[in-house]
Design a protein around this motif. Structure first.
Motif, PDB file in Angstrom:
ATOM      1  N   ASP A   1      42.711  50.669  31.584  1.00  0.00           N
ATOM      2  CA  ASP A   1      43.337  51.014  32.560  1.00  0.00           C
ATOM      3  C   ASP A   1      44.614  49.851  33.027  1.00  0.00           C
ATOM      4  OD1 ASP A   1      42.696  53.107  33.089  1.00  0.00           O
ATOM      5  OD2 ASP A   1      41.032  52.218  34.639  1.00  0.00           O
ATOM      6  N   LEU A   2      44.483  48.936  32.037  1.00  0.00           N
ATOM      7  CA  LEU A   2      45.407  47.415  32.252  1.00  0.00           C
ATOM      8  C   LEU A   2      46.943  48.524  31.625  1.00  0.00           C
ATOM      9  CD1 LEU A   2      43.648  44.554  30.383  1.00  0.00           C
ATOM     10  CD2 LEU A   2      43.739  44.970  33.011  1.00  0.00           C
ATOM     11  N   PRO A   3      47.838  47.565  32.639  1.00  0.00           N
ATOM     12  CA  PRO A   3      49.045  47.742  32.505  1.00  0.00           C
ATOM     13  C   PRO A   3      50.077  47.468  31.650  1.00  0.00           C
ATOM     14  CG  PRO A   3      48.861  46.567  34.677  1.00  0.00           C
ATOM     15  CD  PRO A   3      47.392  46.631  33.987  1.00  0.00           C
TER      16      PRO A   3
ATOM     17  N   GLN B   1      41.468  45.118  39.263  1.00  0.00           N
ATOM     18  CA  GLN B   1      42.429  46.003  39.214  1.00  0.00           C
ATOM     19  C   GLN B   1      42.197  47.226  38.424  1.00  0.00           C
ATOM     20  OE1 GLN B   1      45.983  44.656  38.612  1.00  0.00           O
ATOM     21  NE2 GLN B   1      45.030  42.336  40.553  1.00  0.00           N
ATOM     22  N   ALA B   2      41.218  47.223  37.303  1.00  0.00           N
ATOM     23  CA  ALA B   2      40.865  48.099  36.454  1.00  0.00           C
ATOM     24  C   ALA B   2      39.591  48.031  35.705  1.00  0.00           C
ATOM     25  CB  ALA B   2      41.791  47.796  34.659  1.00  0.00           C
TER      26      ALA B   2
ATOM     27  N   SER C   1      38.067  42.437  35.823  1.00  0.00           N
ATOM     28  CA  SER C   1      39.117  42.476  36.512  1.00  0.00           C
ATOM     29  C   SER C   1      38.854  43.814  37.814  1.00  0.00           C
ATOM     30  CB  SER C   1      39.894  44.124  35.800  1.00  0.00           C
ATOM     31  OG  SER C   1      40.751  44.379  35.861  1.00  0.00           O
TER      32      SER C   1
ATOM     33  N   VAL D   1      45.436  37.963  39.357  1.00  0.00           N
ATOM     34  CA  VAL D   1      46.034  38.558  37.910  1.00  0.00           C
ATOM     35  C   VAL D   1      44.783  40.288  37.599  1.00  0.00           C
ATOM     36  CG1 VAL D   1      45.805  36.482  37.345  1.00  0.00           C
ATOM     37  CG2 VAL D   1      43.616  37.515  37.072  1.00  0.00           C
ATOM     38  N   SER D   2      45.464  40.555  36.713  1.00  0.00           N
ATOM     39  CA  SER D   2      45.246  41.795  36.524  1.00  0.00           C
ATOM     40  C   SER D   2      43.062  42.018  35.627  1.00  0.00           C
ATOM     41  CB  SER D   2      45.950  42.660  35.282  1.00  0.00           C
ATOM     42  OG  SER D   2      47.115  42.768  35.836  1.00  0.00           O
ATOM     43  N   ALA D   3      42.592  40.255  34.635  1.00  0.00           N
ATOM     44  CA  ALA D   3      42.153  40.130  34.643  1.00  0.00           C
ATOM     45  C   ALA D   3      41.931  39.264  34.342  1.00  0.00           C
ATOM     46  CB  ALA D   3      41.726  41.433  33.057  1.00  0.00           C
TER      47      ALA D   3
ATOM     48  N   ALA E   1      50.336  42.923  31.651  1.00  0.00           N
ATOM     49  CA  ALA E   1      49.378  42.343  32.755  1.00  0.00           C
ATOM     50  C   ALA E   1      49.443  40.975  32.505  1.00  0.00           C
ATOM     51  CB  ALA E   1      48.229  43.473  32.474  1.00  0.00           C
ATOM     52  N   THR E   2      49.110  40.102  33.809  1.00  0.00           N
ATOM     53  CA  THR E   2      48.631  39.369  33.184  1.00  0.00           C
ATOM     54  C   THR E   2      47.475  38.664  33.246  1.00  0.00           C
ATOM     55  OG1 THR E   2      50.430  37.903  34.703  1.00  0.00           O
ATOM     56  CG2 THR E   2      48.401  36.878  34.488  1.00  0.00           C
TER      57      THR E   2
END
Length: 280
Positions: A130-132, A124-125, A122, A197-199, A135-136
């Protein structure tokens, strides 16, 4: 004079026969000590590993290794079944099981090579937590890697799959507490999707190609007993599994020079599988 010509022609024929005999003998000897290996056309690091194997095979066993490269995963097993190659090396156990069932072939593993741990990356995380919500996450869309990715997400505690599932699909998801949006893409595109994407769940070879640092993954596939199915191996037709040439190739692969080369070119993206002690 005529007799002399007969002697001359007789000598020429004898020379041709002798040269042909030894040439044929040398060709037979070369064929006996040559093995044809099917591999996927891939990264330079993969070729470096196989070059090391070939050098070890030649030095220790007098075995000449010839490579045939393929660009599609459907090709190496078809070539093996047709005896156009002696062995191939590109697949894991679930892939081979599905192939044998679908094509009614009898290909078998003869020696483990590497395992490429699948990881969640990721931008973002920094941690799984930390993944919201909603999340995608992108995962590979082919049957084998999709199933593996979903089991990885389950191991990470992000979702649970229905009991007794062998080959997981999106329909196998039983619970998804974070309401994650699982997006399927080609395995080669998972690393590229990270900006959007988030991950993403990324195979080791594609992570290496994208220069992703395994130490910065937010989750790595546990190397436990269940991970054995994801090991890659050298495969042969069942009838040929005890062929001395094949056994020599396996020994050349499962050697210290190969292990050192894998570590040098792949870091922890690839791990020598024959050295693993997989635990529960």
């Amino acid at each position: 004079m005529r007799l002399k010509k007969h002697w001359i022609w007789g000598g020429v024929l004898l020379i041709i026969f002798v040269l042909g005999y030894f040439s044929f003998g040398n060709n037979r000897s070369q064929q006996k000590n040559t093995i044809r290996v099917g591999i996927m056309a891939g990264s330079q690091s993969e070729q470096e590993i196989w070059n090391t194997v070939a050098a070890t095979a030649k030095k220790r066993y007098g075995l000449n290794v010839q490579f045939q490269t393929f660009t599609d995963y459907s090709q190496p097993n078809a070539a093996l079944s047709s005896h156009n190659i002696d062995v191939n090396a590109f697949q894991n156990y679930p892939f081979l099981k599905l192939w044998n069932q679908k094509h009614h072939t009898n290909i078998t593993a003869v020696g483990d090579t590497i395992i490429e741990p699948m990881r969640i990356y990721s931008y973002q995380a920094k941690r799984l937590n930390d993944l919201p919500t909603k999340a995608t996450i992108t995962i590979p869309n082919d049957t084998n890697n999709e199933s593996r990715a979903l089991f990885l997400l389950q191991s990470a505690g992000l979702l649970t799959l229905k009991p007794h599932v062998k080959i997981a699909t999106l329909q196998s998801i039983q619970s998804n507490p974070k309401q994650l949006k699982i997006k399927e893409v080609d395995a080669s595109q998972t690393a590229r999707s990270l900006s959007d994407v988030s991950a993403a769940v990324v195979n080791g070879n594609y992570a290496q190609t994208a220069n992703l640092n395994p130490q910065r993954a937010i989750f790595s596939e546990p190397l436990q007993k269940n991970a054995h199915q994801w090991i890659n191996f050298i495969a042969a037709n069942q009838a040929d599994r005890n062929n001395p040439k094949i056994q020599k190739l396996v020994k050349a692969y499962q050697s210290e020079p190969t292990a050192r080369k894998i570590k040098q070119v792949s870091g922890t993206n690839q791990i020598p599988a024959w050295k693993l002690n997989l635990k529960e």
